[in-house]
Write a protein that holds these residues in place. Structure first.
Motif, PDB file in Angstrom:
ATOM      1  N   ASP A   3      18.566   4.309   4.162  1.00 52.65           N
ATOM      2  CA  ASP A   3      19.357   4.282   5.539  1.00 52.65           C
ATOM      3  C   ASP A   3      18.768   4.939   6.607  1.00 52.65           C
ATOM      4  O   ASP A   3      18.806   4.734   7.861  1.00 52.65           O
ATOM      5  N   VAL A   4      18.101   6.154   6.267  1.00 52.91           N
ATOM      6  CA  VAL A   4      17.790   6.965   7.299  1.00 52.91           C
ATOM      7  C   VAL A   4      16.449   6.349   8.193  1.00 52.91           C
ATOM      8  O   VAL A   4      16.549   6.591   9.227  1.00 52.91           O
ATOM      9  N   TRP A   5      15.926   5.570   7.513  1.00 51.61           N
ATOM     10  CA  TRP A   5      14.780   5.009   8.168  1.00 51.61           C
ATOM     11  C   TRP A   5      14.892   3.334   8.492  1.00 51.61           C
ATOM     12  O   TRP A   5      14.095   2.598   8.909  1.00 51.61           O
ATOM     13  N   GLN A   6      16.058   3.066   8.124  1.00 53.04           N
ATOM     14  CA  GLN A   6      16.490   1.576   8.645  1.00 53.04           C
ATOM     15  C   GLN A   6      16.107   1.112   9.632  1.00 53.04           C
ATOM     16  O   GLN A   6      15.861  -0.311   9.863  1.00 53.04           O
ATOM     17  N   SER A   7      16.123   1.594  10.631  1.00 51.67           N
ATOM     18  CA  SER A   7      16.029   1.318  12.202  1.00 51.67           C
ATOM     19  C   SER A   7      14.792   1.452  12.550  1.00 51.67           C
ATOM     20  O   SER A   7      14.250   0.696  13.561  1.00 51.67           O
ATOM     21  N   ARG A   8      13.923   1.944  11.891  1.00 51.98           N
ATOM     22  CA  ARG A   8      12.652   2.447  12.064  1.00 51.98           C
ATOM     23  C   ARG A   8      11.411   1.493  11.371  1.00 51.98           C
ATOM     24  O   ARG A   8      10.559   0.934  12.226  1.00 51.98           O
ATOM     25  N   PHE A   9      11.814   1.424  10.259  1.00 53.94           N
ATOM     26  CA  PHE A   9      10.567   0.640   9.500  1.00 53.94           C
ATOM     27  C   PHE A   9      11.449  -0.680   8.927  1.00 53.94           C
ATOM     28  O   PHE A   9      12.362  -0.801   8.595  1.00 53.94           O
ATOM     29  N   ARG A  10      10.542  -1.566   8.877  1.00 57.67           N
ATOM     30  CA  ARG A  10      10.743  -2.888   7.873  1.00 57.67           C
ATOM     31  C   ARG A  10      10.133  -3.084   6.963  1.00 57.67           C
ATOM     32  O   ARG A  10      10.770  -3.592   5.723  1.00 57.67           O
ATOM     33  N   ASN A  11       9.186  -2.351   6.643  1.00 56.60           N
ATOM     34  CA  ASN A  11       8.085  -2.246   5.563  1.00 56.60           C
ATOM     35  C   ASN A  11       8.932  -1.652   4.231  1.00 56.60           C
ATOM     36  O   ASN A  11       9.501  -0.513   4.417  1.00 56.60           O
ATOM     37  N   ASN A  12       8.897  -2.629   3.213  1.00 57.67           N
ATOM     38  CA  ASN A  12       9.780  -2.087   2.236  1.00 57.67           C
ATOM     39  C   ASN A  12       9.311  -0.883   1.222  1.00 57.67           C
ATOM     40  O   ASN A  12      10.221  -0.111   0.790  1.00 57.67           O
ATOM     41  N   LEU A  13       7.974  -0.634   1.461  1.00 60.20           N
ATOM     42  CA  LEU A  13       7.722   0.763   0.798  1.00 60.20           C
ATOM     43  C   LEU A  13       8.091   1.880   1.631  1.00 60.20           C
ATOM     44  O   LEU A  13       8.443   2.849   1.119  1.00 60.20           O
ATOM     45  N   LEU A  14       7.828   1.842   2.941  1.00 55.42           N
ATOM     46  CA  LEU A  14       7.959   2.944   3.781  1.00 55.42           C
ATOM     47  C   LEU A  14       9.562   3.188   3.792  1.00 55.42           C
ATOM     48  O   LEU A  14       9.927   4.219   3.994  1.00 55.42           O
ATOM     49  N   ARG A  15      10.494   2.064   3.811  1.00 57.77           N
ATOM     50  CA  ARG A  15      11.665   2.199   3.665  1.00 57.77           C
ATOM     51  C   ARG A  15      12.141   2.979   2.569  1.00 57.77           C
ATOM     52  O   ARG A  15      13.216   3.589   2.497  1.00 57.77           O
ATOM     53  N   ARG A  16      11.670   2.832   1.412  1.00 60.03           N
ATOM     54  CA  ARG A  16      12.158   3.533   0.316  1.00 60.03           C
ATOM     55  C   ARG A  16      11.562   4.781  -0.197  1.00 60.03           C
ATOM     56  O   ARG A  16      12.031   5.368  -1.260  1.00 60.03           O
ATOM     57  N   LEU A  17      10.786   5.342   0.625  1.00 59.75           N
ATOM     58  CA  LEU A  17      10.321   6.645   0.659  1.00 59.75           C
ATOM     59  C   LEU A  17      11.551   7.672   1.053  1.00 59.75           C
ATOM     60  O   LEU A  17      12.131   7.495   2.080  1.00 59.75           O
ATOM     61  N   GLU A  66     -21.308 -18.850  -4.999  1.00 59.80           N
ATOM     62  CA  GLU A  66     -21.655 -20.064  -4.512  1.00 59.80           C
ATOM     63  C   GLU A  66     -20.442 -20.204  -3.362  1.00 59.80           C
ATOM     64  O   GLU A  66     -20.732 -21.533  -2.808  1.00 59.80           O
ATOM     65  N   GLY A  67     -19.770 -19.221  -2.776  1.00 58.87           N
ATOM     66  CA  GLY A  67     -18.983 -19.750  -1.982  1.00 58.87           C
ATOM     67  C   GLY A  67     -17.554 -20.150  -1.932  1.00 58.87           C
ATOM     68  O   GLY A  67     -16.893 -20.661  -0.970  1.00 58.87           O
ATOM     69  N   GLN A  68     -17.250 -20.600  -3.040  1.00 59.60           N
ATOM     70  CA  GLN A  68     -15.876 -20.957  -3.441  1.00 59.60           C
ATOM     71  C   GLN A  68     -14.754 -19.967  -3.097  1.00 59.60           C
ATOM     72  O   GLN A  68     -14.980 -18.785  -3.450  1.00 59.60           O
ATOM     73  N   HIS A  69     -13.698 -20.276  -2.352  1.00 61.13           N
ATOM     74  CA  HIS A  69     -12.658 -19.386  -2.125  1.00 61.13           C
ATOM     75  C   HIS A  69     -11.461 -19.701  -3.023  1.00 61.13           C
ATOM     76  O   HIS A  69     -11.027 -20.609  -3.153  1.00 61.13           O
ATOM     77  N   SER A  70     -10.456 -18.614  -3.366  1.00 64.55           N
ATOM     78  CA  SER A  70      -9.217 -18.651  -3.942  1.00 64.55           C
ATOM     79  C   SER A  70      -8.413 -17.680  -3.747  1.00 64.55           C
ATOM     80  O   SER A  70      -8.848 -16.443  -3.551  1.00 64.55           O
ATOM     81  N   GLU A  71      -7.348 -18.023  -3.191  1.00 66.57           N
ATOM     82  CA  GLU A  71      -6.348 -16.796  -2.646  1.00 66.57           C
ATOM     83  C   GLU A  71      -5.606 -16.414  -4.277  1.00 66.57           C
ATOM     84  O   GLU A  71      -5.137 -17.020  -4.943  1.00 66.57           O
ATOM     85  N   ILE A  72      -5.715 -14.892  -4.249  1.00 66.38           N
ATOM     86  CA  ILE A  72      -5.283 -14.544  -5.391  1.00 66.38           C
ATOM     87  C   ILE A  72      -3.767 -13.565  -5.163  1.00 66.38           C
ATOM     88  O   ILE A  72      -3.131 -13.001  -6.230  1.00 66.38           O
ATOM     89  N   GLY A  73      -3.411 -13.291  -3.983  1.00 67.90           N
ATOM     90  CA  GLY A  73      -2.334 -12.650  -3.600  1.00 67.90           C
ATOM     91  C   GLY A  73      -1.764 -12.869  -2.230  1.00 67.90           C
ATOM     92  O   GLY A  73      -2.748 -13.057  -1.413  1.00 67.90           O
ATOM     93  N   ILE A  74      -0.601 -12.564  -1.874  1.00 68.95           N
ATOM     94  CA  ILE A  74      -0.182 -12.505  -0.371  1.00 68.95           C
ATOM     95  C   ILE A  74       0.724 -11.230  -0.531  1.00 68.95           C
ATOM     96  O   ILE A  74       1.446 -10.737  -1.288  1.00 68.95           O
ATOM     97  N   ILE A  75       0.573 -10.958   0.863  1.00 72.43           N
ATOM     98  CA  ILE A  75       1.417  -9.388   1.032  1.00 72.43           C
ATOM     99  C   ILE A  75       1.874  -9.608   2.349  1.00 72.43           C
ATOM    100  O   ILE A  75       1.276  -9.949   3.514  1.00 72.43           O
ATOM    101  N   GLY A  76       3.362  -9.095   2.548  1.00 70.22           N
ATOM    102  CA  GLY A  76       3.927  -9.203   3.845  1.00 70.22           C
ATOM    103  C   GLY A  76       4.829  -7.925   3.880  1.00 70.22           C
ATOM    104  O   GLY A  76       4.223  -6.873   3.606  1.00 70.22           O
ATOM    105  N   ARG A  77       5.821  -7.923   4.390  1.00 69.67           N
ATOM    106  CA  ARG A  77       6.615  -6.443   4.728  1.00 69.67           C
ATOM    107  C   ARG A  77       7.238  -5.832   3.482  1.00 69.67           C
ATOM    108  O   ARG A  77       7.741  -5.015   3.302  1.00 69.67           O
TER     109      ARG A  77
END
Length: 243
Positions: A3-17, A66-77
Motif C-alpha cells: 500500500d505504501v507504493w500503491q500510488s507510485r508504481f503499477r509494476n507488480n514486482l516493485l509494488r511487492r518490495l 534460418e530466420g524462423q521466429h516464435s514467441e516464448i513469453g510475454i511480459i507486462g506490468r
C-alpha cells in the motif's frame, strides 16, 4: 508494504518490495516511454538496462538460424526484462521487444546486480519471478505442441488482455502470425472462429475482447496454469478494471 507504493508504481514486482528494499534502488529508476517495436534486448548483446513495465507488453522471441521466429513469453506490468539479468547473466540468445507500446522504469544492469547481491528480499522475489516466467515459457511450448491454433490464439489474447487496461488490444494479423509461429492465413481463420462465437471482435490492427469468460472456456487447459503458478510464487497480479 504494497500500500505504501500503491500510488507510485503499477509494476507488480516493485509494488511487492518492502519499502526499505525499494528505497535502496528507487533513485536509480528512470521512467521512459517504450514505443511499439522498441528493442529492449538483443541476442548475445551486453545488457545495459533492466526494465520494469508500468504499461504495454513486451515479447520474448527466439529465432532459428534460418530466420524462423516464435514467441516464448510475454511480459507486462506483471514483471520485468531481461529476466537473465536477475541471474547475473550478461547476455542471452533472445530478442525482447515491445509488442504493445507502454512505459517502464529502467535501471542500469550493474545497479540491479548490486542490489540483488545486497538485499535478500529483492533477490528472493525476483528469483521467484524468473521461475514464474520459466513456467510461462514451458506452457507456451506445451500449447504450441498440444493445442489447436484456435485455442492457442484464445490463450494468447487472454494473456494480452491480462496485461492491458480495457478490452481493446492493438494487434495486427502479421504480428500475431509471428508470435504464434503460423502463417498469416491461419491467424485470420482462427480470428474468424473466435469472432463467430462472439468471443472477440477483430478489425485492422485491433482485437476487442467481447466475452472474457467464454474465451477462457474456449481456451480450455491452454490458459490458466502458468497464471496460477505466478500467483503462487508472487501473489495475485494487478487486477484489471472491470469491463
Amino acid at each position: 508494504m504494497v500500500d505504501v507504493w500503491q500510488s507510485r508504481f503499477r509494476n507488480n514486482l516493485l509494488r511487492r518490495l518492502p519499502e526499505t528494499s525499494l528505497e535502496r534502488f528507487a533513485p536509480q529508476l528512470e521512467r521512459i516511454p517504450l514505443p511499439r517495436s522498441y528493442h529492449l534486448s538483443s541476442p548475445h548483446q551486453p545488457m545495459e538496462f533492466a526494465y520494469f513495465f508500468e504499461s504495454g507488453i513486451a515479447s520474448v522471441v527466439v529465432r532459428s538460424p534460418e530466420g524462423q521466429h516464435s514467441e516464448i513469453g510475454i511480459i507486462g506490468r506483471d514483471g520485468m526484462c531481461p529476466a537473465s539479468a536477475i541471474l547475473g547473466v550478461d547476455a542471452d540468445p533472445f530478442f525482447v521487444h515491445m509488442q504493445i507500446q507502454g512505459e517502464a522504469y529502467r535501471i542500469p544492469a550493474p545497479a540491479l546486480k548490486a542490489v540483488l547481491l545486497e538485499d535478500r528480499e529483492v533477490h528472493s522475489l525476483f528469483s521467484r519471478y524468473t521461475q514464474a516466467l520459466a513456467v510461462q515459457q514451458a506452457y507456451t511450448a506445451l500449447s504450441n505442441a498440444a493445442h489447436h491454433i484456435d485455442e492457442r490464439l484464445a490463450r494468447w489474447i487472454l494473456m494480452c488482455h491480462d496485461r492491458v487496461d480495457g478490452d481493446d488490444i492493438s494487434l495486427t494479423h502479421e504480428f500475431m502470425s509471428v508470435m504464434l509461429a503460423v502463417r498469416r492465413p491461419s491467424v485470420t481463420t482462427a480470428l474468424h472462429v473466435l469472432e463467430g462465437k462472439k468471443l472477440i471482435y477483430s478489425e485492422r490492427g485491433m482485437v476487442s475482447v467481447r466475452n472474457r469468460g467464454g474465451l477462457e472456456a474456449f481456451a480450455r487447459d491452454a490458459y490458466g496454469e502458468c497464471e496460477k503458478e505466478y500467483e503462487r510464487l508472487i501473489g495475485a497480479a494487478l487486477s484489471r478494471p472491470a469491463s
